[in-house]
Design a protein around this motif. Structure first.
Motif, short mmCIF file in Angstrom:
data_model
loop_
_atom_site.label_atom_id
_atom_site.label_comp_id
_atom_site.label_asym_id
_atom_site.label_seq_id
_atom_site.Cartn_x
_atom_site.Cartn_y
_atom_site.Cartn_z
N ALA A 170 80.39 72.30 53.90
CA ALA A 170 80.42 71.12 53.02
C ALA A 170 79.04 70.90 52.38
O ALA A 170 78.93 70.56 51.20
CB ALA A 170 80.85 69.88 53.80
N THR A 171 77.98 71.11 53.17
CA THR A 171 76.62 70.98 52.66
C THR A 171 76.37 72.03 51.58
O THR A 171 75.80 71.73 50.51
CB THR A 171 75.61 71.16 53.80
N ILE A 172 76.80 73.27 51.83
CA ILE A 172 76.61 74.35 50.85
C ILE A 172 77.40 74.05 49.59
O ILE A 172 76.91 74.25 48.47
CB ILE A 172 77.03 75.69 51.46
N GLN A 173 78.62 73.55 49.74
CA GLN A 173 79.46 73.22 48.59
C GLN A 173 78.79 72.15 47.73
O GLN A 173 78.80 72.23 46.49
CB GLN A 173 80.83 72.74 49.08
N THR A 174 78.20 71.17 48.38
CA THR A 174 77.47 70.12 47.66
C THR A 174 76.29 70.71 46.90
O THR A 174 76.02 70.35 45.75
CB THR A 174 76.97 69.04 48.64
N GLN A 175 75.58 71.65 47.54
CA GLN A 175 74.43 72.28 46.90
C GLN A 175 74.85 73.10 45.68
O GLN A 175 74.16 73.11 44.66
CB GLN A 175 73.70 73.17 47.90
N VAL A 176 76.01 73.78 45.79
CA VAL A 176 76.50 74.57 44.66
C VAL A 176 76.78 73.66 43.46
O VAL A 176 76.33 73.92 42.35
CB VAL A 176 77.79 75.34 45.04
N PHE A 177 77.54 72.59 43.70
CA PHE A 177 77.87 71.69 42.59
C PHE A 177 76.61 71.05 42.02
O PHE A 177 76.47 70.93 40.80
CB PHE A 177 78.83 70.60 43.07
N ARG A 178 75.70 70.66 42.90
CA ARG A 178 74.45 70.02 42.44
C ARG A 178 73.66 70.97 41.55
O ARG A 178 73.06 70.56 40.55
CB ARG A 178 73.63 69.59 43.65
N SER A 179 73.65 72.25 41.91
CA SER A 179 72.93 73.24 41.11
C SER A 179 73.63 73.50 39.79
O SER A 179 73.00 73.53 38.72
CB SER A 179 72.81 74.55 41.89
N LEU A 180 74.96 73.64 39.82
CA LEU A 180 75.71 73.94 38.60
C LEU A 180 75.65 72.80 37.60
O LEU A 180 75.43 73.02 36.40
CB LEU A 180 77.18 74.25 38.94
N ILE A 181 75.84 71.57 38.07
CA ILE A 181 75.94 70.45 37.15
C ILE A 181 74.61 70.15 36.47
O ILE A 181 74.56 69.49 35.43
CB ILE A 181 76.45 69.18 37.91
N ARG A 182 73.51 70.69 37.02
CA ARG A 182 72.18 70.45 36.45
C ARG A 182 71.68 71.61 35.59
O ARG A 182 70.55 71.58 35.12
CB ARG A 182 71.18 70.15 37.57
N GLN A 183 72.52 72.61 35.39
CA GLN A 183 72.12 73.71 34.51
C GLN A 183 72.15 73.26 33.05
O GLN A 183 72.84 72.31 32.69
CB GLN A 183 73.07 74.91 34.71
N ASP A 184 71.41 73.98 32.22
CA ASP A 184 71.37 73.61 30.79
C ASP A 184 72.64 74.10 30.11
O ASP A 184 73.46 74.82 30.68
CB ASP A 184 70.13 74.20 30.13
N MET A 185 72.81 73.72 28.85
CA MET A 185 74.04 74.02 28.13
C MET A 185 74.24 75.52 27.94
O MET A 185 75.38 75.99 27.90
CB MET A 185 74.03 73.31 26.77
N SER A 186 73.15 76.29 27.82
CA SER A 186 73.30 77.73 27.62
C SER A 186 73.98 78.38 28.82
O SER A 186 74.72 79.36 28.67
CB SER A 186 71.94 78.37 27.37
N TYR A 187 73.76 77.84 30.01
CA TYR A 187 74.40 78.38 31.21
C TYR A 187 75.91 78.24 31.11
O TYR A 187 76.66 79.17 31.43
CB TYR A 187 73.87 77.64 32.44
N PHE A 188 76.36 77.08 30.64
CA PHE A 188 77.80 76.84 30.54
C PHE A 188 78.41 77.60 29.36
O PHE A 188 79.61 77.86 29.35
CB PHE A 188 78.08 75.35 30.43
N GLN A 189 77.59 77.95 28.38
CA GLN A 189 78.09 78.79 27.29
C GLN A 189 78.30 80.22 27.76
O GLN A 189 79.16 80.93 27.25
CB GLN A 189 77.10 78.76 26.12
N GLN A 190 77.53 80.63 28.76
CA GLN A 190 77.60 82.00 29.25
C GLN A 190 78.57 82.17 30.43
O GLN A 190 78.92 83.29 30.77
CB GLN A 190 76.21 82.47 29.69
N HIS A 191 78.97 81.07 31.06
CA HIS A 191 79.83 81.14 32.24
C HIS A 191 81.11 80.35 32.00
O HIS A 191 81.07 79.17 31.67
CB HIS A 191 79.11 80.60 33.48
N ASN A 192 82.22 81.04 32.17
CA ASN A 192 83.53 80.42 31.99
C ASN A 192 83.75 79.30 32.99
O ASN A 192 83.44 79.43 34.18
CB ASN A 192 84.60 81.51 32.16
N ALA A 193 84.29 78.16 32.52
CA ALA A 193 84.50 77.01 33.40
C ALA A 193 85.45 77.34 34.54
O ALA A 193 85.27 76.88 35.68
CB ALA A 193 85.05 75.84 32.59
N GLY A 194 86.47 78.17 34.27
CA GLY A 194 87.40 78.56 35.31
C GLY A 194 86.72 79.36 36.41
O GLY A 194 87.01 79.19 37.60
#
Length: 578
Positions: free
Chosen positions: A87-111
């Protein structure tokens, strides 16, 4: 594994230490079961001493009871620890992903990102639970049983250990291969999640273009690859079973041959021999469980590598060490010789300079792809510029905290995003703990209050994923209400009225005009008639500023702006969603 142990298991050392003690007791009781075979056979079946029946019977009950309780307690405790770690690791993953810049989300599919957070972490969760619960217990049980084997007959023990090196080599090779297959499987799972996400969210387009068969084929091909990889993983994971059985059977045959000879010749007793062979057979079970657990662990470690890659991805948009809080007294927005290129290398802005005066309305116009929307995104620091400066009230936006910068900016786009929640929650997303009165006032200013109150549950109506229960115009008005509620000193409007019908557009335009009074507003507009009253109009073409002035001044200058305006006037009347 080292990272999981040091970063996550070590801080929970008290619970882990208690679990280790319980494991040791349970393992000791398993070894005691094997050891009790000697007095049972020698004292009861061979010597036929009835005095040993009750003591040995009590000992057997005690051993089984203690083993059962400690095993249960250990399983529960280690399961809690494992679930807490994941659960701690899962929280860290989401925390890291949600704070990435827009270019990261342009390069990585949401699915794929969703699959990483759910599917990969779930595989990691199962592997962690199995490993933490079973690994230590099986290793300690194996050690205890091997101790019984050496105590009874060290020569037989060395003979039995002939099978361990090749068995360990086989398990290691299989585990390495399985991890590679598991990583490929998880990548395909991410692709599948992305395809499903696109198909369901784009269901209107799928049906409009009769593309069901095409989507069937796309998803079917991915499922086929996923099935082949899953079957391959099953073959590889199961390969250890026949090999281990063959090696173990060979070892038992040698033990029976040598040990039986020792008993027949009177060198050893039947009790010692059966205690030894019982310990060996019992030791074979934790060994098999360890081999099976290794297969699951390799799948979990393949998932963990992807998970930790996501956690370790550095954020590009960061506050400087001494970043100050943005203080806006005079909300002037300045682009000073700004140049910007997207991560793929495409140049978006070339040495762009303009000033948006405080309290004034400035419009960005130009052909599609000219860099208008990019300017708004750069002001919000969705991306960082390559050269030049962007200033708000004389402060470089890279020198202030991202949080304070975005608190000072209200942003409404043409692509409205509505959350699958109530209308109240969607509007209040702009400001924590907004009162119901403030939410209603914002909706009224955005011309949304009337249609909201006509809904079955009013402001508490859930609007569905991406606001599917609302029309385009209704979604746009909720987004505008969200920006109104934020009450930021600088407004960024990207085609903010593009999805409104004429009546709603008039109402919202009036509301925006009221809102813009005393505020700095930067507007991107396609319909130039909506920005004729702008204090300043900036023409962008191919990422460069080609003209600046009021509507009348630009019309008299000639060039691109008059042609854009004439083109807009000759367009057919647009049909906008209510």
């Amino acid at each position: 594994v080292k990272r999981i142990v040091l970063a996550h298991l070590k801080p929970r050392w008290r619970g882990a230490s208690l679990a280790l003690c319980l494991m040791a007791i349970a393992s000791g009781m398993t070894a005691a079961q094997a050891y009790l075979l000697e007095p049972i056979i020698n004292k009861i079946f061979v010597s036929k001493q009835s005095a040993y029946l009750i003591p040995i019977g009590v000992a057997v009950i005690f051993v089984f009871a203690v083993r059962g309780f400690t095993s249960w307690a250990n399983n529960v405790l280690m399961s809690y620890i494992g679930q807490d770690i994941v659960a701690t690791i899962q929280t860290q993953v989401f925390r890291s992903l949600i704070r990435q810049d827009m270019s990261y989300f342009q390069q990585h599919n949401a699915g794929r990102l969703s699959s990483l957070l759910v599917s990969d972490v779930m595989m990691m969760r199962m592997a962690m639970a199995d490993a933490l619960t079973g690994f230590g217990k099986n290793v300690l049980t194996l050690i205890a049983l091997v101790g019984v084997m050496f105590y009874q007959d060290w020569k037989l023990s060395l003979m039995a250990f002939v099978v361990f090196p090749p068995a360990g080599f086989i398990v290691s090779r299989i585990g390495s291969r399985l991890r590679q297959v598991a990583r490929s499987t998880q990548e395909q799972q991410g692709i599948l999640s992305g395809l499903l996400n696109q198909s369901f969210l784009g269901i209107r387009q799928v049906k409009t273009y009769n593309a069901e068969t095409y989507e069937d084929a796309r998803v079917g091909d991915t499922l086929s690859r996923l099935t082949k990889l899953s079957n391959k993983a099953a073959r590889v994971a199961s390969l250890s079973m026949p090999l281990s059985e063959l090696l173990s059977g060979s070892a038992i045959a040698m033990i029976v041959l040598y040990g039986g000879t020792q008993v027949i010749e009177g060198v050893s007793t039947p009790g010692k021999f059966f205690s030894f062979i019982g310990a060996f057979i019992m030791a074979y079970e934790p060994l098999k469980r360890l081999a099976k657990m290794n297969a699951g662990l390799q799948i979990g470690l393949a998932a963990a590598s992807r998970v930790f890659e996501a956690i370790d991805t550095p954020q590009k948009i960061l506050d400087k060490p001494q970043a100050a809080t943005l203080i806006v007294k005079e909300p002037t927005l300045v682009f000073d010789r700004v140049s910007f290129a997207y991560p793929d290398g495409s140049k978006a802005l070339h040495d762009v300079s303009f000033t948006v005066p405080a309290g004034k309305k400035t419009a960005l116009v130009g052909p599609s792809g000219g860099g208008k929307s990019t300017c708004l995104q750069l002001a919000l620091r969705f991306f960082d510029i390559q050269s030049g400066r962007i200033l708000i009230d004389g402060q470089d936006i890279r020198d202030v905290t991202v949080e304070s910068l975005r608190n000072a900016l209200g942003y409404v786009t043409q692509d409205v995003f509505i959350f699958d929640d109530t209308i109240t929650k969607n509007i209040a997303y702009a400001r924590d703990h907004a009162s119901p009165q403030d939410i209603i006032a914002a909706a009224q200013k955005a011309a949304a209050h009337d249609f909201i109150t006509r809904l079955e549950h009013g402001y508490e109506t859930r609007v569905g994923e991406l606001g599917t229960k609302l029309s385009g115009g209704q979604k746009q008005r909720i987004a505008i209400a969200r920006a109104i509620l934020k009450n930021a000193p600088i407004l960024l409007l990207d085609e903010a009225t593009s999805a409104l019908d004429n009546e709603s557009e008039k109402l919202v335009t009036e509301a925006l005009n009221t809102l813009e009074m005393g505020r700095t507003t930067l507007v991107v507009a396609h319909r130039l008639s909506t920005i004729r009253d702008a204090d300043q109009i900036i023409v962008l073409d191919n990422g460069r500023v080609t003209a600046t002035g009021t509507h009348d001044a630009l019309m008299s200058q000639g060039g691109l702006y008059p042609s854009l305006y004439a083109s807009m006037l000759t367009e057919k009347p647009e049909s906008h969603a209510a």
